[in-house]
Design a protein around this motif. Structure first.
Motif, PDB file in Angstrom:
ATOM      1  N   GLU A  85       0.829  -1.209   0.000  1.00 30.33           N
ATOM      2  CA  GLU A  85       0.000   0.000   0.000  1.00 30.33           C
ATOM      3  C   GLU A  85       0.865   1.262   0.000  1.00 30.33           C
ATOM      4  OE1 GLU A  85      -3.730   2.015   2.506  1.00 30.33           O
ATOM      5  OE2 GLU A  85      -2.654   0.284   3.329  1.00 30.33           O
ATOM      6  N   SER A  86       0.435   2.253  -0.796  1.00 33.85           N
ATOM      7  CA  SER A  86       1.094   3.556  -0.844  1.00 33.85           C
ATOM      8  C   SER A  86       0.195   4.604  -0.214  1.00 33.85           C
ATOM      9  CB  SER A  86       1.402   3.954  -2.290  1.00 33.85           C
ATOM     10  OG  SER A  86       2.290   3.039  -2.899  1.00 33.85           O
ATOM     11  N   VAL A  87       0.804   5.543   0.503  1.00 29.64           N
ATOM     12  CA  VAL A  87       0.058   6.620   1.162  1.00 29.64           C
ATOM     13  C   VAL A  87       0.699   7.948   0.781  1.00 29.64           C
ATOM     14  CG1 VAL A  87      -0.755   5.185   3.060  1.00 29.64           C
ATOM     15  CG2 VAL A  87       1.465   6.334   3.247  1.00 29.64           C
ATOM     16  N   ILE A  88      -0.077   9.031   0.892  1.00 38.08           N
ATOM     17  CA  ILE A  88       0.351  10.328   0.383  1.00 38.08           C
ATOM     18  C   ILE A  88       0.303  11.411   1.460  1.00 38.08           C
ATOM     19  CG2 ILE A  88      -0.191  12.176  -1.254  1.00 38.08           C
ATOM     20  CD1 ILE A  88       0.838   9.723  -2.645  1.00 38.08           C
ATOM     21  N   LEU A  89       1.365  12.218   1.510  1.00 33.83           N
ATOM     22  CA  LEU A  89       1.405  13.443   2.308  1.00 33.83           C
ATOM     23  C   LEU A  89       1.485  14.602   1.330  1.00 33.83           C
ATOM     24  CD1 LEU A  89       1.761  14.975   5.049  1.00 33.83           C
ATOM     25  CD2 LEU A  89       4.240  14.695   4.721  1.00 33.83           C
ATOM     26  N   THR A  90       0.572  15.595   1.443  1.00 35.10           N
ATOM     27  CA  THR A  90       0.531  16.690   0.485  1.00 35.10           C
ATOM     28  C   THR A  90       0.177  18.011   1.150  1.00 35.10           C
ATOM     29  OG1 THR A  90      -0.561  17.495  -1.542  1.00 35.10           O
ATOM     30  CG2 THR A  90      -1.881  16.164  -0.042  1.00 35.10           C
ATOM     31  N   GLU A  91       0.542  19.119   0.493  1.00 34.22           N
ATOM     32  CA  GLU A  91       0.167  20.425   1.014  1.00 34.22           C
ATOM     33  C   GLU A  91      -1.257  20.804   0.609  1.00 34.22           C
ATOM     34  OE1 GLU A  91       2.574  23.626  -0.360  1.00 34.22           O
ATOM     35  OE2 GLU A  91       2.272  23.186  -2.477  1.00 34.22           O
ATOM     36  N   THR A  93      -5.389  19.989   0.312  1.00 33.13           N
ATOM     37  CA  THR A  93      -6.280  19.232   1.183  1.00 33.13           C
ATOM     38  C   THR A  93      -6.422  17.835   0.602  1.00 33.13           C
ATOM     39  OG1 THR A  93      -8.326  19.779   0.013  1.00 33.13           O
ATOM     40  CG2 THR A  93      -7.563  21.346   1.699  1.00 33.13           C
ATOM     41  N   ALA A  94      -6.761  16.890   1.447  1.00 29.40           N
ATOM     42  CA  ALA A  94      -6.913  15.513   0.974  1.00 29.40           C
ATOM     43  C   ALA A  94      -7.963  15.419  -0.128  1.00 29.40           C
ATOM     44  CB  ALA A  94      -7.278  14.603   2.144  1.00 29.40           C
ATOM     45  N   ALA A  95      -9.075  16.137   0.048  1.00 27.86           N
ATOM     46  CA  ALA A  95     -10.156  16.100  -0.938  1.00 27.86           C
ATOM     47  C   ALA A  95      -9.703  16.679  -2.277  1.00 27.86           C
ATOM     48  CB  ALA A  95     -11.376  16.858  -0.423  1.00 27.86           C
ATOM     49  N   THR A 106     -10.176   5.181  -1.163  1.00 32.53           N
ATOM     50  CA  THR A 106      -9.429   4.186  -0.396  1.00 32.53           C
ATOM     51  C   THR A 106      -7.941   4.539  -0.285  1.00 32.53           C
ATOM     52  OG1 THR A 106      -9.050   2.830  -2.367  1.00 32.53           O
ATOM     53  CG2 THR A 106     -11.024   2.350  -1.059  1.00 32.53           C
ATOM     54  N   VAL A 107      -7.469   5.454  -1.142  1.00 36.84           N
ATOM     55  CA  VAL A 107      -6.070   5.888  -1.060  1.00 36.84           C
ATOM     56  C   VAL A 107      -5.934   6.844   0.123  1.00 36.84           C
ATOM     57  CG1 VAL A 107      -4.176   7.095  -2.193  1.00 36.84           C
ATOM     58  CG2 VAL A 107      -5.711   5.650  -3.538  1.00 36.84           C
ATOM     59  N   LYS A 108      -5.067   6.517   1.057  1.00 33.18           N
ATOM     60  CA  LYS A 108      -4.915   7.324   2.263  1.00 33.18           C
ATOM     61  C   LYS A 108      -4.082   8.573   1.969  1.00 33.18           C
ATOM     62  CE  LYS A 108      -5.259   3.179   5.094  1.00 33.18           C
ATOM     63  NZ  LYS A 108      -4.514   2.178   5.899  1.00 33.18           N
ATOM     64  N   VAL A 109      -4.670   9.723   2.264  1.00 34.45           N
ATOM     65  CA  VAL A 109      -4.007  10.999   2.003  1.00 34.45           C
ATOM     66  C   VAL A 109      -4.063  11.866   3.257  1.00 34.45           C
ATOM     67  CG1 VAL A 109      -3.978  13.104   0.609  1.00 34.45           C
ATOM     68  CG2 VAL A 109      -4.662  10.919  -0.439  1.00 34.45           C
ATOM     69  N   ILE A 110      -2.919  12.366   3.690  1.00 30.66           N
ATOM     70  CA  ILE A 110      -2.867  13.381   4.735  1.00 30.66           C
ATOM     71  C   ILE A 110      -2.583  14.700   4.031  1.00 30.66           C
ATOM     72  CG2 ILE A 110      -1.612  14.276   6.735  1.00 30.66           C
ATOM     73  CD1 ILE A 110      -1.049  11.414   7.564  1.00 30.66           C
ATOM     74  N   GLY A 111      -3.518  15.650   4.155  1.00 33.83           N
ATOM     75  CA  GLY A 111      -3.398  16.910   3.452  1.00 33.83           C
ATOM     76  C   GLY A 111      -3.012  18.072   4.353  1.00 33.83           C
ATOM     77  N   VAL A 190       2.493  15.988 -13.912  1.00 32.80           N
ATOM     78  CA  VAL A 190       2.606  14.579 -14.305  1.00 32.80           C
ATOM     79  C   VAL A 190       3.130  13.771 -13.126  1.00 32.80           C
ATOM     80  CG1 VAL A 190       3.701  12.924 -15.869  1.00 32.80           C
ATOM     81  CG2 VAL A 190       3.049  15.195 -16.711  1.00 32.80           C
ATOM     82  N   GLY A 191       2.443  12.699 -12.793  1.00 30.87           N
ATOM     83  CA  GLY A 191       2.871  11.849 -11.686  1.00 30.87           C
ATOM     84  C   GLY A 191       2.051  10.577 -11.637  1.00 30.87           C
ATOM     85  N   ASN A 192       2.222   9.841 -10.557  1.00 28.61           N
ATOM     86  CA  ASN A 192       1.500   8.569 -10.369  1.00 28.61           C
ATOM     87  C   ASN A 192       1.246   8.317  -8.895  1.00 28.61           C
ATOM     88  OD1 ASN A 192       4.119   6.875  -9.523  1.00 28.61           O
ATOM     89  ND2 ASN A 192       4.605   8.031 -11.373  1.00 28.61           N
ATOM     90  N   PRO A 193       0.718   9.306  -8.177  1.00 27.51           N
ATOM     91  CA  PRO A 193       0.552   9.152  -6.721  1.00 27.51           C
ATOM     92  C   PRO A 193      -0.487   8.102  -6.345  1.00 27.51           C
ATOM     93  CG  PRO A 193      -0.622  11.093  -7.485  1.00 27.51           C
ATOM     94  CD  PRO A 193       0.175  10.596  -8.661  1.00 27.51           C
ATOM     95  N   GLY A 194      -0.228   7.437  -5.226  1.00 24.96           N
ATOM     96  CA  GLY A 194      -1.218   6.509  -4.671  1.00 24.96           C
ATOM     97  C   GLY A 194      -0.961   5.051  -4.963  1.00 24.96           C
ATOM     98  N   THR A 195      -0.116   4.766  -5.944  1.00 23.75           N
ATOM     99  CA  THR A 195       0.263   3.384  -6.235  1.00 23.75           C
ATOM    100  C   THR A 195       1.731   3.364  -6.633  1.00 23.75           C
ATOM    101  OG1 THR A 195      -0.392   3.600  -8.565  1.00 23.75           O
ATOM    102  CG2 THR A 195      -2.032   2.677  -7.037  1.00 23.75           C
TER     103      THR A 195
END
Length: 224
Positions: A85-91, A93-95, A106-111, A190-195
């Motif tokens: 599982e991959s999880v994300i920390l971002t500046e 908001t999670a939404a 289902t992808v866990k994000v802390i915003g 361009v990216g591939n966050p969450g997996t």
């Protein structure tokens, strides 16, 4: 072979096979992607992936940049992170982040992370005891020849790169690459966050038990 010898053999086979096929007990969590600056509502983000065979409880885990202070940014909200599982920390908001990257809930994000990354910086991941788990020191100015992950995320060349803190072994994401990269809905980043496409697919517990049993039977038949 008498009954007593057979019992001893089967017990020894079970111990050996379970040791050979049992999941690793230690946590293997790594930084697997990052973008230090993005446009629109995406902002910057960091991806962490559990590459071990057991779930990891992120209670007390934390992130910090080059100030190297454990517990600066709490990652406890990730909770239990399963194998692969991959999880994300971002500046963002999670939404907002899920929306612009079209991610499942289902992808866990802390915003709303305010410990922002710079062009030349560090990503530090700490466990619940405040021990450093992984570090990536990056920056195209400080490390000539390395990538500048602005609006395009950085990805490791291979699994062997993870945990080595070698910014020269990271490459740009590109649409349709092996990481599954794509353009966000703002049509700018361009990216591939969450997996994490290089993550091995973990075997469920039932599969480990089956493999152990098969290994034990195979050894018994050869001896017989």
């Amino acid at each position: 072979m008498n009954v007593s010898s057979l019992r001893k053999f089967l017990f020894a086979g079970a111990v050996l096979s379970s040791a050979a096929f049992a999941p690793l007990a230690s946590a293997q969590v790594y930084i697997t992607e990052w973008m230090y600056n993005g446009n629109g509502t995406t902002g910057e983000y960091i991806e962490f992936t559990n590459l071990g065979n057991t779930a990891v409880d992120f209670s007390g885990w934390s992130f910090d940049d080059d100030s190297n202070n454990p517990r600066t940014v709490s990652l406890s909200a990730f909770g239990l992170v399963n194998p692969g599982e991959s999880v994300i920390l971002t500046e963002a908001t999670a939404a907002e982040f899920r929306s612009v990257w079209n991610l499942s809930s289902t992808v866990k994000v802390i915003g709303s992370n305010i410990t922002n990354l710079g062009r030349n910086d560090q990503i530090n991941l700490y466990d619940g005891a405040g021990q450093l788990v992984d570090r990536l020191s990056y920056g195209d100015q400080n490390i000539p020849g390395s990538i500048r992950a602005q609006n395009i995320s950085g990805n490791p060349l291979s699994l062997d790169v993870l945990g080595t803190n070698n910014a020269l072994a990271w490459i740009f994401a590109s649409v349709g690459d092996v990481y599954g990269s794509y353009v966000d809905l703002n049509n700018v980043d361009v990216g591939n966050p969450g997996t994490f496409a290089l993550a091995p697919v973990p075997l469920p517990a039932a599969a480990w038990l089956l493999l152990s049993g098969v290994a034990g039977l195979a050894g018994f038949r050869r001896r017989a």
